[in-house]
Structures are given as C-alpha cells and as structure tokens.
Design a protein around this motif. Structure first.
Motif, PDB file in Angstrom:
ATOM      1  N   GLY A   8       0.831  -1.209   0.000  1.00 18.89           N
ATOM      2  CA  GLY A   8       0.000   0.000   0.000  1.00 18.89           C
ATOM      3  C   GLY A   8       0.861   1.253   0.000  1.00 18.89           C
ATOM      4  O   GLY A   8       0.586   2.216  -0.720  1.00 18.89           O
ATOM      5  N   GLY A  27       1.013   3.748  -3.059  1.00 18.82           N
ATOM      6  CA  GLY A  27       0.508   5.079  -2.708  1.00 18.82           C
ATOM      7  C   GLY A  27       1.529   6.161  -3.003  1.00 18.82           C
ATOM      8  O   GLY A  27       1.218   7.218  -3.554  1.00 18.82           O
ATOM      9  N   CYS A  39       1.970   6.505  -6.918  1.00 21.08           N
ATOM     10  CA  CYS A  39       0.801   7.154  -7.526  1.00 21.08           C
ATOM     11  C   CYS A  39       0.715   8.628  -7.121  1.00 21.08           C
ATOM     12  O   CYS A  39       0.429   9.486  -7.949  1.00 21.08           O
ATOM     13  CB  CYS A  39      -0.494   6.449  -7.114  1.00 21.08           C
ATOM     14  SG  CYS A  39      -0.660   4.819  -7.839  1.00 21.08           S
ATOM     15  N   GLY A  40       0.980   8.919  -5.855  1.00 25.61           N
ATOM     16  CA  GLY A  40       0.927  10.301  -5.378  1.00 25.61           C
ATOM     17  C   GLY A  40       1.940  11.165  -6.104  1.00 25.61           C
ATOM     18  O   GLY A  40       1.636  12.274  -6.554  1.00 25.61           O
ATOM     19  N   TYR A  70     -11.359   9.000  -1.252  1.00 24.38           N
ATOM     20  CA  TYR A  70     -10.813   9.266   0.075  1.00 24.38           C
ATOM     21  C   TYR A  70     -11.944   9.376   1.101  1.00 24.38           C
ATOM     22  O   TYR A  70     -11.771   9.075   2.264  1.00 24.38           O
ATOM     23  CB  TYR A  70      -9.996  10.560   0.046  1.00 24.38           C
ATOM     24  CG  TYR A  70      -9.156  10.751   1.276  1.00 24.38           C
ATOM     25  CD1 TYR A  70      -8.007   9.984   1.464  1.00 24.38           C
ATOM     26  CD2 TYR A  70      -9.501  11.678   2.247  1.00 24.38           C
ATOM     27  CE1 TYR A  70      -7.238  10.138   2.594  1.00 24.38           C
ATOM     28  CE2 TYR A  70      -8.731  11.847   3.370  1.00 24.38           C
ATOM     29  CZ  TYR A  70      -7.598  11.076   3.537  1.00 24.38           C
ATOM     30  OH  TYR A  70      -6.839  11.232   4.648  1.00 24.38           O
ATOM     31  N   THR A 129      -3.664   1.903   3.889  1.00 28.15           N
ATOM     32  CA  THR A 129      -2.338   2.506   3.758  1.00 28.15           C
ATOM     33  C   THR A 129      -2.226   3.287   2.465  1.00 28.15           C
ATOM     34  O   THR A 129      -1.768   4.431   2.439  1.00 28.15           O
ATOM     35  CB  THR A 129      -1.255   1.414   3.767  1.00 28.15           C
ATOM     36  OG1 THR A 129      -1.443   0.595   4.913  1.00 28.15           O
ATOM     37  CG2 THR A 129       0.127   2.026   3.780  1.00 28.15           C
ATOM     38  N   PHE A 130      -2.670   2.659   1.382  1.00 31.54           N
ATOM     39  CA  PHE A 130      -2.585   3.306   0.088  1.00 31.54           C
ATOM     40  C   PHE A 130      -3.245   4.681   0.119  1.00 31.54           C
ATOM     41  O   PHE A 130      -2.675   5.672  -0.306  1.00 31.54           O
ATOM     42  CB  PHE A 130      -3.245   2.439  -0.988  1.00 31.54           C
ATOM     43  CG  PHE A 130      -3.441   3.163  -2.283  1.00 31.54           C
ATOM     44  CD1 PHE A 130      -2.385   3.316  -3.168  1.00 31.54           C
ATOM     45  CD2 PHE A 130      -4.668   3.735  -2.603  1.00 31.54           C
ATOM     46  CE1 PHE A 130      -2.555   4.008  -4.348  1.00 31.54           C
ATOM     47  CE2 PHE A 130      -4.845   4.430  -3.786  1.00 31.54           C
ATOM     48  CZ  PHE A 130      -3.784   4.573  -4.660  1.00 31.54           C
ATOM     49  N   MET A 131      -4.473   4.719   0.638  1.00 37.69           N
ATOM     50  CA  MET A 131      -5.212   5.984   0.607  1.00 37.69           C
ATOM     51  C   MET A 131      -4.493   7.074   1.398  1.00 37.69           C
ATOM     52  O   MET A 131      -4.356   8.204   0.927  1.00 37.69           O
ATOM     53  CB  MET A 131      -6.621   5.770   1.134  1.00 37.69           C
ATOM     54  CG  MET A 131      -7.434   4.926   0.179  1.00 37.69           C
ATOM     55  SD  MET A 131      -9.149   5.408   0.129  1.00 37.69           S
ATOM     56  CE  MET A 131      -9.886   4.362   1.313  1.00 37.69           C
ATOM     57  N   PHE A 145      -1.022   7.871  -0.366  1.00 33.66           N
ATOM     58  CA  PHE A 145      -1.272   8.519  -1.648  1.00 33.66           C
ATOM     59  C   PHE A 145      -1.680   9.982  -1.457  1.00 33.66           C
ATOM     60  O   PHE A 145      -1.104  10.897  -2.024  1.00 33.66           O
ATOM     61  CB  PHE A 145      -2.365   7.759  -2.397  1.00 33.66           C
ATOM     62  CG  PHE A 145      -2.892   8.489  -3.595  1.00 33.66           C
ATOM     63  CD1 PHE A 145      -2.170   8.526  -4.774  1.00 33.66           C
ATOM     64  CD2 PHE A 145      -4.097   9.164  -3.530  1.00 33.66           C
ATOM     65  CE1 PHE A 145      -2.647   9.210  -5.870  1.00 33.66           C
ATOM     66  CE2 PHE A 145      -4.578   9.855  -4.626  1.00 33.66           C
ATOM     67  CZ  PHE A 145      -3.854   9.877  -5.797  1.00 33.66           C
ATOM     68  N   THR A 196       1.134  12.201   0.073  1.00 31.33           N
ATOM     69  CA  THR A 196       2.223  12.431  -0.871  1.00 31.33           C
ATOM     70  C   THR A 196       1.805  13.455  -1.917  1.00 31.33           C
ATOM     71  O   THR A 196       2.524  14.415  -2.203  1.00 31.33           O
ATOM     72  CB  THR A 196       2.607  11.113  -1.576  1.00 31.33           C
ATOM     73  OG1 THR A 196       2.932  10.154  -0.589  1.00 31.33           O
ATOM     74  CG2 THR A 196       3.780  11.317  -2.506  1.00 31.33           C
ATOM     75  N   TYR A 197       0.608  13.236  -2.453  1.00 34.57           N
ATOM     76  CA  TYR A 197       0.084  14.133  -3.463  1.00 34.57           C
ATOM     77  C   TYR A 197       0.025  15.575  -2.936  1.00 34.57           C
ATOM     78  O   TYR A 197       0.544  16.505  -3.553  1.00 34.57           O
ATOM     79  CB  TYR A 197      -1.310  13.646  -3.873  1.00 34.57           C
ATOM     80  CG  TYR A 197      -2.042  14.586  -4.781  1.00 34.57           C
ATOM     81  CD1 TYR A 197      -1.718  14.659  -6.128  1.00 34.57           C
ATOM     82  CD2 TYR A 197      -3.041  15.407  -4.286  1.00 34.57           C
ATOM     83  CE1 TYR A 197      -2.392  15.529  -6.958  1.00 34.57           C
ATOM     84  CE2 TYR A 197      -3.722  16.282  -5.120  1.00 34.57           C
ATOM     85  CZ  TYR A 197      -3.393  16.334  -6.444  1.00 34.57           C
ATOM     86  OH  TYR A 197      -4.040  17.218  -7.256  1.00 34.57           O
TER      87      TYR A 197
END
Ligand SMILES: Nc1ncnc2c1ncn2[C@@H]1O[C@H](COP(=O)(O)OP(=O)(O)OP(=O)(O)O)[C@@H](O)[C@H]1O
Ligand SMILES: [Mg+2]
Lengths: 264, 253
Positions: free
Chosen positions: B67, B71, B74-75, B96, B126-128, B131, B134-135
């Motif tokens: 994740g 994440g 992708c972010g 989200y 975790t991914f959400m 991500f 980071t974004y």
C-alpha cells in the motif's frame, strides 16, 4: 570592440503582471548596459520593480516586451552564469548550513565532496559563521540566514551576482562589516559583475561604480549616477569623501521626486 | 508540578479507575482481575496470543508494504501533471471520503476469508493515506525554493530529488506514520467480519461465547500495540524531520 561589450544589456524591457484587479506595469521601457566587472547598485521606492528587474535578468521571469542580452546575445530561460541572492533567504530548511552552501557546487558537479565542504567552510569562516556549519535554518537569526544565502551564491563563483537587499535585516554595525567584506570578496574575484539592490543611499554609494535610480511604478530608470570615489574604499569613512555629499544629493533629488509621486 | 508528583497523580487516577471497575464492573464490563487472568493465560508462553498476533501482524505488514509503495508512486506521479491532477481530483476526494471500514465486506466477498482480504484491507487503508499525503505534499512545493535551486544549477531530476521530495517529506512521513496503526485496524476489522485466525478473530470468538474478559482483553492488547507503535514512530519521525523547528521552540514558557 569586443572588450567593451556590456555583459548585460536591457533593451526596452517592460514587464506587466496580469492581476485580478487590473494589470500592474512593474517595469517600463528599461534600458541599461552593465559592463563586465562593474559594481552596480539599484535604489528606488518600494514596489518600483527592482526585484522584478533581477528576476528578468536571471531568467526566472520573461520580459513582456524588449530583450535581455548577455554578452550581446538574447538569453532565454535561466542564465547559468548568473548567481542570485534573493530578497528572502530561501535556504533549504532540510539542509544544514554547510549543505546549503555546497548546493550549487553539488548540482553543477564541481569538485569532490571534500573540496566542496572545504570551500564552504572557508567562506563561512569569512562571514563569521564558523561553528554553525551543522545548524538548520530555524536555528539561525535573520542576519545569519542572509549571510548563508550570500555565501551559497559566492561558493560557485558565478560571473554575475545579483543581490536583492541582502543586508536588509542587519543592524548598522554588522551591515558595515559585511559591506566591507563584500567589497573585499568582489575584488578578489576579478571581473565579477555585481548588481546590488538596496534602499540605503549611503550603502548604494559606498559600494557602487554606478548607482541606478529607479522611479516609482511603472518602474523606469530615472537616472544613472556614476560614483567616482577611488578604490579600494574605506567603507567606514566613506561619508567624509569630498564627492560623497554631491553624489548623495544628486540621487536624493531624483529619489525624492519619485518618492513623493509614489506617496500620492 | 514536578515529575514525582505528576507520576504519583497519574498512578492514583489509574488505581481509582481500576478499583471502581473491579467493584462495579458487572457482567458486561467484566473486571480487571478477570481480564488479567485471561491475559496471562492467553498471552502466556503457550497461549494462542502469539499465533494470533503473528497472523494479524503478517497481514498488516504485507498490506502496509505494498500500500505504501503504490501510494507513494501514484501520489508522486499524479502530482507531476497539472492536467491529470485537475481531472482526477474529484475522484480522489470521493474515494478518500469512503469510510474505509465499509470496504471490509466488499473485500471479503472478493478475496475470501483467508489472509488475502486482511492484506487488502490493510493495503487499501495505507494506500489511501500515503497517496493523499504524498500528493498534497508535492503540490505544496515551495515555488521560491524551486526557483532558487534552478538558479543554483539544479536540473529536472535534481529538482525532484533534492527539492520537491525533501520539501514534501513532512507530508509523506505523516502519511506513512498514521497509516501504520490504521493498517492494523484495517486488518483487525477484516478479521472481525470473517476470518479464521488473528487478534480480531479471537475477539469475535470471545464475543460469541459472551466471554467479556476476552473481549476487553483484546481491546487492551490492541490499545497497547497502537500506543507502542506510536511512540516508536514518534521517535523515527523526529529523527527524519530533525531539520524542522520543534513546536515548543515558538511557545513561550
Ligand atoms: N508575481 C507577481 N504577480 C503580480 N504582481 C507582481 C508580482 N511580482 C511583483 N508584482 C508587482 O510588481 C511591482 C513591483 O514589484 P517588485 O517586487 O519588483 O518591487 P521592488 O522594487 O522589489 O519592491 P521592494 O523594494 O518592496 O522589494 C509591485 O507592484 C508588485 O505588486
Ligand atoms: Mg524587492
């Protein structure tokens, strides 16, 4: 003659900012030739476009009209020969003092790591920051940050150095010492051209070969005043030079009119 | 208040609360001595706690690992393109906004009641978090610092690795950090709904048998794990972000 070709020329340079409440003309038809090795200072009322002029010269901003020439050729994008000490210190907060100073050398791949650190340490010594090599930005005073900012640009010896009110946050005493040091460092670097913005007239005269006086918005060059005080100069007693007073008055006269206009 | 007095009063609060619980707990709340007994048995050398912990921990770790990486990538990618960011923004916000626990039944339907759905739950959570953080961190990049770096000679790659990334690091570490306890919670929630082993499974088993000391014991164990994880993560974060001014620096005392 190739030798007398100016290193930087502004040809009819204007810069307009488009804002929601109408356009702002920050620079209007600025014409200026700067010779290699010259020390130029720029004065003018706040908001008259001094910082904008430096941004255009270094290539961070495009001129709306007109040309910026570097050694006679139009320059596009960021000019790698020009170093820029910005008005706010812009230190990288995640890097220590010494890592900030080596940044330029590191990016440009100059020297080994040991050589870079060595050079940075020497310069930090000169500006009285030995012992602060491993501090982070938030652990420094405003004046110390500004000194690191200056040294970060001096470290990689650009041909032209732009400084935007570098001594702004300093007390009078430190200011004099750093002016003295800056002149010394400049004289060690033969052929380095400096453009230095300040709002302190005495400082402008003490450092300069020529003082560029800017008018209030829209920013124009209203007068270029040569300073014929011989070098090396004694910063601490510059005001007792016989020609100081007349130069001061001449700048004040132009600045005075324009400041009055700005105040209306 | 000095350290000794403070500690004394803190202990006193615990003693009073625990005594009240012991005296007035009743059946539904169980009581500290029953819970203590359960914990000693469950968590003993031959207790079922260890295989349970291992199962939950494994799912959390695998889910977190993938994740976090996905994440992060992708972010970073989405934040590179102004256009892509504009197009995807409402969808990102919508996803989200999904209560993450609501995904547990969906995942169990898709991935079964074994390890995979727990991993997916932990991974999704975790991914959400990673991500999104980071974004946001990359988007918040300081234009003046970027310009300064460019003038100092940084090329595109250097700009990304030496300025954008460190500049976003407080956001990224915050995401990575909150995601650890949240991933654990994700895995435990999947276990609540349907599973064959794990800390969450054990709590549901105890609930089914109305063994309240086991349920309460499970809550305590989860609490302790999260507290311990958080204190370790605090230290790690402090070290990574040692260049940042401490909160207390700006407070007057
Ligand atoms: N990015 C921008 N967008 C819009 N307007 C701008 C921008 N940068 C500068 N300006 C405007 O251009 C004018 C000149 O700004 P500039 O920063 O060059 O002034 P300055 O002479 O450096 O002033 P100071 O001495 O206060 O630093 C100001 O009116 C300012 O509001
Ligand atoms: Mg300015």
């Amino acid at each position: 003659m190739a030798e007398s070709e100016p290193i930087i020329s502004l040809r009819d340079v204007s810069r307009v900012f488009h804002a929601q409440r109408g356009d702002v003309v920050a620079l209007s038809e600025v014409d200026l030739d700067i010779n290699e090795g010259e020390f130029i200072t720029m004065v003018g009322p706040s908001g008259c476009g001094k910082s904008t002029a430096l941004n255009v010269i270094v290539g961070l901003l495009d001129a709306t009209t007109g040309d910026v020439l570097f050694r006679g050729k139009p320059s596009r994008g960021i000019n790698k020969e020009i170093g820029y000490v910005t008005q706010s210190d812009n230190l990288f907060p995640w890097r220590t003092v010494i890592e900030n100073v080596t940044f330029g050398l590191e990016m440009q791949g100059i020297g080994t790591k040991a050589e870079r650190l060595d050079r940075a340490r020497q310069l930090l010594d000169r500006v009285g920051l030995n012992g602060f090599e491993n501090h982070y930005r938030h652990e420094l005073s405003g004046g110390m940050r500004q000194r690191v900012n200056i040294v970060r640009t001096l470290a990689y010896d650009p041909k032209v150095i732009l400084l935007d009110e570098p001594f702004g946050p300093l007390d009078a005493q430190t200011r004099l010492q750093l002016q003295d040091l800056l002149l010394e460092l400049w004289q060690e670097r033969a052929g380095t051209t400096v453009i230095f913005i300040t709002h302190e007239l005495t400082e402008a005269i003490a450092l300069a070969d020529r003082v560029v006086v800017m008018s209030a918005r829209p920013g124009r060059v209203s007068e270029v005043v040569p300073v014929d005080i011989p070098r090396p100069r004694d910063i601490f007693s510059i005001q007792s030079e016989p020609s100081f007073r007349s130069i001061y008055d001449r700048i004040w006269e132009h600045l005075g009119e324009e400041t009055k206009v700005a105040a209306l | 208040m000095n350290v000794y007095k403070l500690t004394f009063w803190r202990v006193m609060v615990a003693v009073i609360l625990l005594s009240a619980w012991q005296l007035f707990g009743g059946d539904l709340l169980s009581n500290p001595s029953e819970i203590g007994k359960y914990l000693v048995e469950y968590g003993g050398l031959n207790g079922e706690f260890w295989p349970d912990l291992q199962s939950t921990f494994q799912a959390t770790a695998i889910g977190y690992f993938f994740g976090a990486i996905i994440g992060l990538v992708c972010g970073l990618l989405l934040a590179q393109s102004e256009k892509a960011a504009m197009i995807f923004k409402p969808y990102v916000l919508a996803v989200y906004g999904i209560p993450r626990i609501a995904l547990a039944p969906v995942f169990i339907a898709w991935f079964g009641i074994a390890l995979l759905s727990k991993v997916m739950m932990a991974g999704m959570v975790t991914f959400m978090l990673v991500f999104f953080n980071t974004y946001e961190g990359v988007r918040a990049a300081d234009l003046d610092l970027r310009n300064t770096a460019r003038v100092l000679g940084a090329n595109r790659w250097q700009l990304f690795f030496r300025v954008t990334l460190p500049n976003a690091s407080p956001w990224i570490t915050a995401g990575l950090r909150i995601a650890i306890p949240q991933a654990l919670v994700g895995a435990v929630v999947a276990e609540f709904i349907a599973s064959e082993r794990g800390l969450g499974f054990r709590m549901m088993e105890n609930t089914g048998q109305l063994a309240m000391e086991g349920v309460m014991g499970g809550v305590l164990i989860l609490m302790m794990i999260v507290v311990i994880l958080n204190s370790i993560l605090d230290k790690v974060e402090d070290y990574i972000l040692r260049w940042r001014p401490k909160q207390s620096d700006t407070e007057t005392n």
